[in-house]
Motif scaffolding. Structure first.
Motif, PDB file in Angstrom:
ATOM      1  N   ILE A 171       7.086  21.682  -4.209  1.00  0.00           N
ATOM      2  CA  ILE A 171       8.235  21.191  -3.446  1.00  0.00           C
ATOM      3  C   ILE A 171       8.493  22.045  -2.212  1.00  0.00           C
ATOM      4  CG2 ILE A 171      10.662  20.523  -3.540  1.00  0.00           C
ATOM      5  CD1 ILE A 171       8.722  18.947  -5.417  1.00  0.00           C
ATOM      6  N   ALA A 172       8.400  23.356  -2.357  1.00  0.00           N
ATOM      7  CA  ALA A 172       8.667  24.258  -1.223  1.00  0.00           C
ATOM      8  C   ALA A 172       7.667  24.070  -0.082  1.00  0.00           C
ATOM      9  CB  ALA A 172       8.650  25.711  -1.692  1.00  0.00           C
ATOM     10  N   LYS A 173       6.494  23.517  -0.359  1.00  0.00           N
ATOM     11  CA  LYS A 173       5.484  23.288   0.686  1.00  0.00           C
ATOM     12  C   LYS A 173       5.798  22.058   1.535  1.00  0.00           C
ATOM     13  CE  LYS A 173       3.137  26.622  -1.301  1.00  0.00           C
ATOM     14  NZ  LYS A 173       3.140  27.994  -0.746  1.00  0.00           N
ATOM     15  N   GLN A 174       6.737  21.232   1.064  1.00  0.00           N
ATOM     16  CA  GLN A 174       7.137  19.999   1.760  1.00  0.00           C
ATOM     17  C   GLN A 174       5.930  19.112   2.085  1.00  0.00           C
ATOM     18  OE1 GLN A 174       9.474  21.849   5.033  1.00  0.00           O
ATOM     19  NE2 GLN A 174      11.294  21.038   4.004  1.00  0.00           N
ATOM     20  N   PRO A 175       5.154  18.777   1.060  1.00  0.00           N
ATOM     21  CA  PRO A 175       3.951  17.966   1.305  1.00  0.00           C
ATOM     22  C   PRO A 175       4.287  16.501   1.538  1.00  0.00           C
ATOM     23  CG  PRO A 175       4.221  18.302  -1.037  1.00  0.00           C
ATOM     24  CD  PRO A 175       5.313  19.110  -0.369  1.00  0.00           C
ATOM     25  N   GLN A 176       3.361  15.826   2.222  1.00  0.00           N
ATOM     26  CA  GLN A 176       3.453  14.377   2.343  1.00  0.00           C
ATOM     27  C   GLN A 176       2.767  13.670   1.168  1.00  0.00           C
ATOM     28  OE1 GLN A 176       2.845  16.283   5.355  1.00  0.00           O
ATOM     29  NE2 GLN A 176       5.059  15.998   5.466  1.00  0.00           N
ATOM     30  N   LEU A 177       1.842  14.374   0.507  1.00  0.00           N
ATOM     31  CA  LEU A 177       1.097  13.789  -0.606  1.00  0.00           C
ATOM     32  C   LEU A 177       0.848  14.859  -1.656  1.00  0.00           C
ATOM     33  CD1 LEU A 177      -0.597  11.462  -1.874  1.00  0.00           C
ATOM     34  CD2 LEU A 177      -2.542  12.272  -0.512  1.00  0.00           C
ATOM     35  N   VAL A 178       1.046  14.503  -2.927  1.00  0.00           N
ATOM     36  CA  VAL A 178       0.730  15.378  -4.053  1.00  0.00           C
ATOM     37  C   VAL A 178      -0.243  14.644  -4.969  1.00  0.00           C
ATOM     38  CG1 VAL A 178       1.607  16.711  -6.011  1.00  0.00           C
ATOM     39  CG2 VAL A 178       3.008  16.455  -3.952  1.00  0.00           C
ATOM     40  N   ILE A 179      -1.355  15.295  -5.275  1.00  0.00           N
ATOM     41  CA  ILE A 179      -2.348  14.747  -6.201  1.00  0.00           C
ATOM     42  C   ILE A 179      -2.171  15.485  -7.522  1.00  0.00           C
ATOM     43  CG2 ILE A 179      -4.788  14.348  -6.615  1.00  0.00           C
ATOM     44  CD1 ILE A 179      -5.100  14.635  -3.478  1.00  0.00           C
ATOM     45  N   ILE A 190       7.350  15.372 -13.379  1.00  0.00           N
ATOM     46  CA  ILE A 190       6.577  15.889 -12.238  1.00  0.00           C
ATOM     47  C   ILE A 190       6.557  14.861 -11.116  1.00  0.00           C
ATOM     48  CG2 ILE A 190       4.229  16.451 -11.472  1.00  0.00           C
ATOM     49  CD1 ILE A 190       3.824  17.722 -14.289  1.00  0.00           C
ATOM     50  N   ILE A 191       6.285  13.618 -11.462  1.00  0.00           N
ATOM     51  CA  ILE A 191       6.221  12.564 -10.446  1.00  0.00           C
ATOM     52  C   ILE A 191       7.572  12.377  -9.771  1.00  0.00           C
ATOM     53  CG2 ILE A 191       5.907  10.074 -10.113  1.00  0.00           C
ATOM     54  CD1 ILE A 191       3.762  10.296 -12.418  1.00  0.00           C
ATOM     55  N   ARG A 192       8.638  12.309 -10.569  1.00  0.00           N
ATOM     56  CA  ARG A 192       9.978  12.136  -9.978  1.00  0.00           C
ATOM     57  C   ARG A 192      10.330  13.282  -9.047  1.00  0.00           C
ATOM     58  NH1 ARG A 192      11.385   9.471 -15.069  1.00  0.00           N
ATOM     59  NH2 ARG A 192      11.661  11.511 -16.058  1.00  0.00           N
ATOM     60  N   ARG A 193      10.000  14.492  -9.459  1.00  0.00           N
ATOM     61  CA  ARG A 193      10.341  15.657  -8.625  1.00  0.00           C
ATOM     62  C   ARG A 193       9.592  15.593  -7.295  1.00  0.00           C
ATOM     63  NH1 ARG A 193      11.860  20.090 -11.865  1.00  0.00           N
ATOM     64  NH2 ARG A 193      11.961  21.352  -9.976  1.00  0.00           N
ATOM     65  N   ASN A 197       0.841  -1.192   0.000  1.00  0.00           N
ATOM     66  CA  ASN A 197       0.000   0.000   0.000  1.00  0.00           C
ATOM     67  C   ASN A 197       0.876   1.242   0.000  1.00  0.00           C
ATOM     68  OD1 ASN A 197      -1.792   2.059   0.433  1.00  0.00           O
ATOM     69  ND2 ASN A 197      -2.458   1.389   2.465  1.00  0.00           N
ATOM     70  N   PRO A 198       1.036   1.923  -1.138  1.00  0.00           N
ATOM     71  CA  PRO A 198       1.944   3.073  -1.207  1.00  0.00           C
ATOM     72  C   PRO A 198       1.500   4.260  -0.372  1.00  0.00           C
ATOM     73  CG  PRO A 198       0.668   2.878  -3.232  1.00  0.00           C
ATOM     74  CD  PRO A 198       0.397   1.638  -2.434  1.00  0.00           C
ATOM     75  N   LEU A 199       0.242   4.263   0.107  1.00  0.00           N
ATOM     76  CA  LEU A 199      -0.261   5.379   0.905  1.00  0.00           C
ATOM     77  C   LEU A 199      -0.369   5.034   2.391  1.00  0.00           C
ATOM     78  CD1 LEU A 199      -3.073   6.695  -1.460  1.00  0.00           C
ATOM     79  CD2 LEU A 199      -0.728   7.511  -1.252  1.00  0.00           C
ATOM     80  N   SER A 200       0.232   3.920   2.818  1.00  0.00           N
ATOM     81  CA  SER A 200       0.083   3.498   4.214  1.00  0.00           C
ATOM     82  C   SER A 200       0.627   4.542   5.191  1.00  0.00           C
ATOM     83  CB  SER A 200       0.773   2.153   4.443  1.00  0.00           C
ATOM     84  OG  SER A 200       2.154   2.232   4.153  1.00  0.00           O
ATOM     85  N   LYS A 201       1.744   5.170   4.841  1.00  0.00           N
ATOM     86  CA  LYS A 201       2.316   6.169   5.756  1.00  0.00           C
ATOM     87  C   LYS A 201       1.435   7.413   5.837  1.00  0.00           C
ATOM     88  CE  LYS A 201       7.166   4.747   5.389  1.00  0.00           C
ATOM     89  NZ  LYS A 201       8.545   5.168   5.014  1.00  0.00           N
ATOM     90  N   VAL A 202       0.825   7.792   4.731  1.00  0.00           N
ATOM     91  CA  VAL A 202      -0.100   8.924   4.741  1.00  0.00           C
ATOM     92  C   VAL A 202      -1.307   8.589   5.601  1.00  0.00           C
ATOM     93  CG1 VAL A 202      -1.630  10.357   3.333  1.00  0.00           C
ATOM     94  CG2 VAL A 202       0.647   9.779   2.490  1.00  0.00           C
ATOM     95  N   GLY A 214      11.228  14.921  -3.515  1.00  0.00           N
ATOM     96  CA  GLY A 214      10.963  15.824  -2.403  1.00  0.00           C
ATOM     97  C   GLY A 214      10.357  15.123  -1.198  1.00  0.00           C
ATOM     98  N   GLY A 215      10.172  13.809  -1.288  1.00  0.00           N
ATOM     99  CA  GLY A 215       9.673  13.041  -0.150  1.00  0.00           C
ATOM    100  C   GLY A 215       8.172  12.834  -0.118  1.00  0.00           C
ATOM    101  N   ALA A 216       7.463  13.190  -1.194  1.00  0.00           N
ATOM    102  CA  ALA A 216       5.997  13.081  -1.204  1.00  0.00           C
ATOM    103  C   ALA A 216       5.527  11.808  -1.887  1.00  0.00           C
ATOM    104  CB  ALA A 216       5.387  14.286  -1.912  1.00  0.00           C
TER     105      ALA A 216
END
Length: 417
Positions: free
Chosen positions: A113-121, A144-147, A35-40, A151-153
């Motif tokens: 990236i500057a917002k340091q999000p945990q998830l990007v839709i 876009i996905i790689r960036r 589950n790739p969203l388990s941490k979220v 950034g950790g999202a």
């Protein structure tokens, strides 16, 4: 919950189908590999600050299509907050009108990236299909996905929704970009929300319902944005989420109430008889109220002519607009009525940001409607809801005068001081 655009309104019920989110929480760590969203999910359940960036074009951004004050990003925040009561959410809307993946890459550092999000839709493609070659779109989406991942999202990919056929966006060509988005999500092993497939299914199974999800040929209205939020929220949580009722509109009379409090003139756009009734009833509440009146000549207009007249409203910079439903509107075909009344309201609304108040009034002159009028009034109320607006109308069995109905409605609005 903290948010870029604060969520204000009544308590909203959200149905969580299947089992409790909290019953599943202990399993999240075990399922993380699959589950790739388990941490979220874990952060949401544990109440850790979770930043979610909604990155897209005008279908993501806050524009008149959904009422000019909020969009699916806000609705997703409401759904997730109720699904995860302990969640500390920051919903960040990074949708920009007209943007393609080319524009997205140019602003990704600042807006994402500057917002340091945990998830990007990520939801692009509707404008790429008109201006960006397919190969470039594919390359840009991967970047876009790689960036975002660098950034950790975590990332969710949304396909563009299905649209009415237009020269700029033929559905066969749009489907190629949708297929590319699906393939890219699969290649990165990312969750995919297939809005295109969902919208095509709705259009096939319920053409009328589909037309009432849309604000124009390509943009969903707030009814559509609520469906987006349900689909995306279900993907994030891992179980179905559905709104039981629509969140109450924000600040219905905020601009008007602020000006009344400061004893400033209200620039009002209204059609007879409400060009007289609205000032009369507001003056009963606020004897010092002053008005600069622009009369909307709706009595002589077809619904299409009313939509054309409404094009000038943004240039007039009003404070309060009372969109009419012209008497001749009931003579239009159902398709024309839906299409043109959508545009009456679209043009009555500010482009974005709630710069003025909009309060539609459905005909109050007679308590006795024909079957056709009742049907069209029902459609009108659904179209208004799709613009995230409240309206003034006559309830079944209501016998009060138009003045009384309007006056009581304004008196009952808590936003007025």
């Amino acid at each position: 919950m903290t948010a870029t655009n604060p969520i204000i309104g009544r308590c909203v019920a959200v149905s969580l189908v299947a089992f409790s989110l909290f019953a599943a929480t202990p399993l999240l760590a075990e399922e993380s590999a699959a589950n790739p969203l388990s941490k979220v999910q874990q952060r949401l359940a544990d109440g850790e600050l979770t930043k979610i960036v909604c990155f897209g074009d005008s279908i993501t951004g806050v524009y008149y299509h959904s009422g000019s004050k909020r969009a699916w990003c806000d609705m997703l925040g409401i759904a997730l907050k109720i699904a995860y009561p302990n969640a500390d959410l920051q919903m960040i809307n990074a949708g920009r009108s007209g943007h393609t993946t080319v524009n997205a890459l140019a602003r990704i550092d600042r807006d994402v990236i500057a917002k340091q999000p945990q998830l990007v839709i990520v939801s692009f493609g509707m404008n790429d299909v008109a201006r960006v070659p397919l190969e470039d779109y594919q390359r840009n989406m991967r970047e876009i996905i790689r960036r975002c991942q660098d950034g950790g999202a975590k990332v969710i990919v949304c396909t563009p929704n299905a649209v009415s056929e237009t020269e700029a966006r033929p559905e066969a060509k749009l489907a190629q970009y949708v297929d590319a988005a699906r393939s890219i999500a699969a290649g990165f092993k990312l969750p995919l929300v297939d809005l295109f497939d969902q919208w095509r299914r709705i259009r096939t199974e319920d053409p009328l319902g589909w037309s009432l999800l849309m604000s124009d040929e390509i943009h969903p209205n707030m009814t559509g944005h609520l469906r987006f939020a349900e689909l995306i929220g279900s993907t994030i949580s891992g179980r179905p989420i559905a709104f039981v009722e629509t969140p109450a509109p924000l600040g219905t009379l905020q601009v008007t109430s602020d000006r009344l409090a400061r004893k400033e003139t209200i620039k009002l756009i209204a059609a007879p008889p409400y060009d007289t009734i609205v000032p009369e009833e507001l003056k009963r509440l606020y004897p010092e109220a002053k008005f600069d009146l622009v009369v909307w000549p709706a009595k002589e207009q077809t619904i299409a002519a009313a939509a054309q007249w409404a094009k000038q409203i943004r240039g007039l910079k009003p404070h309060l607009v009372i969109p009419p439903l012209p008497p001749q509107a009931f003579a239009a075909s159902q398709d024309e009525f839906i299409r043109e009344y959508q545009w009456v309201l679209n043009y009555s609304l500010p482009q974005s940001g709630g710069a003025w108040d909009v309060v539609p009034i459905l005909p109050l002159e007679s308590p006795n409607e024909t079957a056709r009028q009742k049907k069209y009034l029902g459609l009108a109320s659904r179209i208004i809801a799709g613009k995230d607006l409240l309206f003034i109308g006559r309830s079944p069995g209501e016998t009060r005068s138009a003045n009384e109905i309007v006056g009581d409605w304004f008196a009952g609005q808590k936003q007025i001081p």
